[in-house]
Design a protein around this motif. Structure first.
Motif, PDB file in Angstrom:
ATOM      1  N   ASP A 339    -115.225 -90.223  94.900  1.00 18.11           N
ATOM      2  CA  ASP A 339    -115.340 -90.884  96.196  1.00 18.11           C
ATOM      3  C   ASP A 339    -115.785 -92.334  96.074  1.00 18.11           C
ATOM      4  O   ASP A 339    -116.026 -93.006  97.077  1.00 18.11           O
ATOM      5  CB  ASP A 339    -116.315 -90.124  97.096  1.00 18.11           C
ATOM      6  N   GLY A 340    -115.925 -92.822  94.846  1.00 14.86           N
ATOM      7  CA  GLY A 340    -116.339 -94.207  94.639  1.00 14.86           C
ATOM      8  C   GLY A 340    -117.830 -94.405  94.613  1.00 14.86           C
ATOM      9  O   GLY A 340    -118.302 -95.531  94.402  1.00 14.86           O
ATOM     10  N   ALA A 341    -118.605 -93.345  94.832  1.00 17.23           N
ATOM     11  CA  ALA A 341    -120.063 -93.478  94.832  1.00 17.23           C
ATOM     12  C   ALA A 341    -120.585 -93.544  93.405  1.00 17.23           C
ATOM     13  O   ALA A 341    -120.126 -92.808  92.533  1.00 17.23           O
ATOM     14  CB  ALA A 341    -120.704 -92.297  95.561  1.00 17.23           C
ATOM     15  N   PRO A 342    -121.549 -94.437  93.135  1.00 15.39           N
ATOM     16  CA  PRO A 342    -122.078 -94.552  91.769  1.00 15.39           C
ATOM     17  C   PRO A 342    -123.071 -93.444  91.456  1.00 15.39           C
ATOM     18  O   PRO A 342    -123.823 -92.988  92.320  1.00 15.39           O
ATOM     19  CB  PRO A 342    -122.775 -95.918  91.789  1.00 15.39           C
ATOM     20  N   GLY A 343    -123.070 -93.024  90.214  1.00 12.69           N
ATOM     21  CA  GLY A 343    -124.041 -92.050  89.733  1.00 12.69           C
ATOM     22  C   GLY A 343    -124.313 -92.313  88.271  1.00 12.69           C
ATOM     23  O   GLY A 343    -123.528 -92.973  87.583  1.00 12.69           O
ATOM     24  N   PHE A 344    -125.405 -91.808  87.768  1.00 13.26           N
ATOM     25  CA  PHE A 344    -125.754 -92.030  86.376  1.00 13.26           C
ATOM     26  C   PHE A 344    -124.886 -91.166  85.467  1.00 13.26           C
ATOM     27  O   PHE A 344    -124.599 -90.010  85.779  1.00 13.26           O
ATOM     28  CB  PHE A 344    -127.234 -91.742  86.128  1.00 13.26           C
ATOM     29  N   ARG A 345    -124.502 -91.764  84.327  1.00 16.28           N
ATOM     30  CA  ARG A 345    -123.630 -91.049  83.394  1.00 16.28           C
ATOM     31  C   ARG A 345    -124.324 -89.802  82.864  1.00 16.28           C
ATOM     32  O   ARG A 345    -123.690 -88.754  82.701  1.00 16.28           O
ATOM     33  CB  ARG A 345    -123.239 -91.978  82.246  1.00 16.28           C
ATOM     34  N   TYR A 346    -125.611 -89.912  82.565  1.00 21.48           N
ATOM     35  CA  TYR A 346    -126.376 -88.762  82.094  1.00 21.48           C
ATOM     36  C   TYR A 346    -127.716 -88.738  82.827  1.00 21.48           C
ATOM     37  O   TYR A 346    -128.295 -89.799  83.092  1.00 21.48           O
ATOM     38  CB  TYR A 346    -126.646 -88.855  80.583  1.00 21.48           C
ATOM     39  N   PRO A 347    -128.248 -87.545  83.127  1.00 18.56           N
ATOM     40  CA  PRO A 347    -129.578 -87.483  83.730  1.00 18.56           C
ATOM     41  C   PRO A 347    -130.636 -88.194  82.899  1.00 18.56           C
ATOM     42  O   PRO A 347    -131.532 -88.836  83.441  1.00 18.56           O
ATOM     43  CB  PRO A 347    -129.845 -85.973  83.814  1.00 18.56           C
ATOM     44  N   LEU A 348    -130.531 -88.100  81.570  1.00 17.62           N
ATOM     45  CA  LEU A 348    -131.566 -88.742  80.757  1.00 17.62           C
ATOM     46  C   LEU A 348    -131.459 -90.269  80.792  1.00 17.62           C
ATOM     47  O   LEU A 348    -132.430 -90.971  80.527  1.00 17.62           O
ATOM     48  CB  LEU A 348    -131.534 -88.222  79.317  1.00 17.62           C
ATOM     49  N   THR A 349    -130.269 -90.790  81.144  1.00 20.24           N
ATOM     50  CA  THR A 349    -130.142 -92.232  81.350  1.00 20.24           C
ATOM     51  C   THR A 349    -130.980 -92.654  82.547  1.00 20.24           C
ATOM     52  O   THR A 349    -131.691 -93.660  82.515  1.00 20.24           O
ATOM     53  CB  THR A 349    -128.672 -92.626  81.569  1.00 20.24           C
ATOM     54  N   ARG A 350    -130.893 -91.859  83.604  1.00 23.22           N
ATOM     55  CA  ARG A 350    -131.708 -92.142  84.791  1.00 23.22           C
ATOM     56  C   ARG A 350    -133.190 -92.025  84.455  1.00 23.22           C
ATOM     57  O   ARG A 350    -134.000 -92.853  84.886  1.00 23.22           O
ATOM     58  CB  ARG A 350    -131.338 -91.172  85.913  1.00 23.22           C
ATOM     59  N   GLU A 351    -133.558 -91.018  83.695  1.00 24.77           N
ATOM     60  CA  GLU A 351    -134.957 -90.848  83.304  1.00 24.77           C
ATOM     61  C   GLU A 351    -135.492 -92.095  82.610  1.00 24.77           C
ATOM     62  O   GLU A 351    -136.575 -92.588  82.932  1.00 24.77           O
ATOM     63  CB  GLU A 351    -135.101 -89.664  82.340  1.00 24.77           C
ATOM     64  N   ALA A 352    -134.733 -92.569  81.619  1.00 20.42           N
ATOM     65  CA  ALA A 352    -135.201 -93.695  80.811  1.00 20.42           C
ATOM     66  C   ALA A 352    -135.419 -94.935  81.666  1.00 20.42           C
ATOM     67  O   ALA A 352    -136.425 -95.635  81.525  1.00 20.42           O
ATOM     68  CB  ALA A 352    -134.195 -93.991  79.698  1.00 20.42           C
ATOM     69  N   ILE A 353    -134.489 -95.206  82.579  1.00 21.72           N
ATOM     70  CA  ILE A 353    -134.609 -96.407  83.404  1.00 21.72           C
ATOM     71  C   ILE A 353    -135.721 -96.248  84.421  1.00 21.72           C
ATOM     72  O   ILE A 353    -136.514 -97.173  84.652  1.00 21.72           O
ATOM     73  CB  ILE A 353    -133.265 -96.722  84.086  1.00 21.72           C
ATOM     74  N   ALA A 354    -135.833 -95.082  85.033  1.00 20.27           N
ATOM     75  CA  ALA A 354    -136.896 -94.857  86.022  1.00 20.27           C
ATOM     76  C   ALA A 354    -138.277 -94.996  85.381  1.00 20.27           C
ATOM     77  O   ALA A 354    -139.194 -95.569  85.979  1.00 20.27           O
ATOM     78  CB  ALA A 354    -136.741 -93.480  86.660  1.00 20.27           C
TER      79      ALA A 354
END
Length: 437
Positions: A339-354
């Motif tokens: 749908d064109g909405a952005p999401g993180f490639r991997y959950p752990l990618t989000r973890e690291a940045i957060a």
């Protein structure tokens, strides 16, 4: 540490070994594609070890992705190889091996012919193997050489690995794949069962494989790195434990030197979710931000000319979410859904940045997002209380009399509902919002 066996990839390995058996006066080509970390290099190494009869020569080279130079592949493949007796003018050989005293006195066409002759001389009567790693990063001269070698009668197996290429590398990849001598395989993520195979090999149990698969996205690199980091802690740490610093930095280092608005958007997306970050960039708060958390927004729809309404607005007053999102996609941090909405490639990618967001920025983002307190079920409240008490999933399961798999599902839901990137963040959220006894 005992090396982990290669999970899956049996079909791909068999295809490489089959191509090796077909090598004669004409080369056979194997093209392996897939995103970073799926195990292309591991598959090549396993194949080289399994080739029978053994190759008479293996020439393996790759690109210098940060500073590509002409004929990177040749210089890499010939590194440590004596070139004095190879065919061609000494100055041309010096250029092809990137010696510091090399002088370019030859046309590109002549250098290409010398590079082909050198490769053929090193291979001899064969059969040998040419390995081209990371074709997507190769310089134009190396790409031209790879294409020429693939079209030249050689007693060799040519193995090429690549991620998504740019236009020039893409044309070479298409040319390689357009011959009847080519086998092409795309490597996807590991399946939950293949992740379970790795866990069983490392820990003697398949428990928790579904949660580990979810956290790593089935990426072989992330999986093996987590196993190496927590080999003595047990499989549950692969789900519960924060990322080791050296792994987290592999993600956060990608943002070094990026535009401030790109970094701010990455931070907002990691803490709030992609759609909520778009709403925040547009200056939406309260109910609008809550709606954004459940309804996908198309990148580019969130802009504002009033910097005072957005915690993320750069000095110019406009948050170009298209630019931020697509830059993060190009860095391999975000992906765009159907749908064109952005999401993180991997959950752990989000973890690291957060986890990298400083407290003041974190507080400002969460305060700006606003919105009512998320609804938690009774069981989710119980699990959250256990998390806040510092229990592992196994301890929580024992305490509540439920399965560890059920606890894992509840923890995943809690992280999503509370906007937390880790168990530690969820525990802090529980303390702030009165969910602890």
């Amino acid at each position: 540490m005992t090396a982990l066996p290669m999970a899956g990839r049996g079909e791909e390995l068999a295809a490489i070994l089959g191509a090796w058996k077909q090598v004669g006066d004409q080369s056979q080509i194997v093209v392996l594609t897939g995103e970073a970390g799926v195990g292309k290099s591991r598959l090549v190494a396993e194949a080289l070890a399994a080739l029978r009869p053994r190759p008479t020569r293996v020439l393996a080279g790759q690109a210098r992705s940060h500073a590509p130079s002409p004929y990177d592949w040749t210089a890499s493949a010939l590194s440590g190889h004596p070139v004095e007796d190879l065919p061609g003018p000494a100055d041309a050989l010096a250029w092809l091996t990137q010696r510091p005293d090399a002088r370019r006195e030859f046309s590109p066409g002549m250098l290409l012919r010398v590079a082909v002759d050198v490769t053929r001389a090193v291979l001899g009567d064969g059969p040998g193997v040419l390995v081209v790693e990371d074709l997507h990063d190769l310089d134009p001269a190396s790409l031209a050489l790879v294409a020429e070698l693939a079209a030249t009668p050689l007693p060799a197996l040519v193995i090429v690995t690549s991620r998504a290429p740019d236009a020039l590398a893409g044309r070479v990849l298409a040319r390689l794949g357009g011959t009847p001598r080519t086998v092409r395989r795309h490597l996807g993520p590991l399946s939950p069962d293949e992740v379970a195979d790795v866990l069983e090999s490392a820990f003697g149990t398949r428990a928790g494989a579904a949660a580990v698969h979810e956290r790593t996205g089935g990426n072989a690199f992330w999986l093996t790195e987590l196993v190496a980091a927590f080999r003595t802690a047990g499989p549950e740490a692969l789900v519960d434990a924060p990322l080791p610093a050296h792994l987290a930095s592999l993600v956060t280092d990608r943002l070094v030197g990026e535009a401030p608005e790109t970094i701010r958007f990455a931070h907002a997306a990691a803490l709030l979710g992609g759609a909520a970050a778009l709403a925040l960039a547009a200056g939406q708060t309260g109910q609008a931000a809550e709606s954004a958390g459940s309804a996908a927004l198309t990148p580019g729809s969130a802009r504002t000319g009033d910097p005072a309404t957005s915690a993320d607005a750069p000095a110019g007053g406009t948050v170009d979410t298209d630019a931020a999102v697509h830059r993060l996609v190009s860095l391999g941090i975000l992906v765009l859904g159907a749908d064109g909405a952005p999401g993180f490639r991997y959950p752990l990618t989000r973890e690291a940045i957060a986890d990298s967001v400083l407290p003041a920025e974190r507080a400002a983002l969460l305060a700006r997002a606003g919105g009512p307190e998320p609804h938690l079920t009774g069981r989710e409240r119980e699990v959250l209380s256990c998390v806040a008490a510092g229990m592992t999933n196994q301890q929580a399961a024992t305490s509540l009399g439920i399965s560890i798999r059920t606890v894992t599902v509840h923890v995943s839901n809690l992280l999503r509902k509370t906007g937390s990137a880790s168990r530690t963040e969820a525990a802090l959220w529980a303390v702030r919002n009165g969910y602890t006894e």
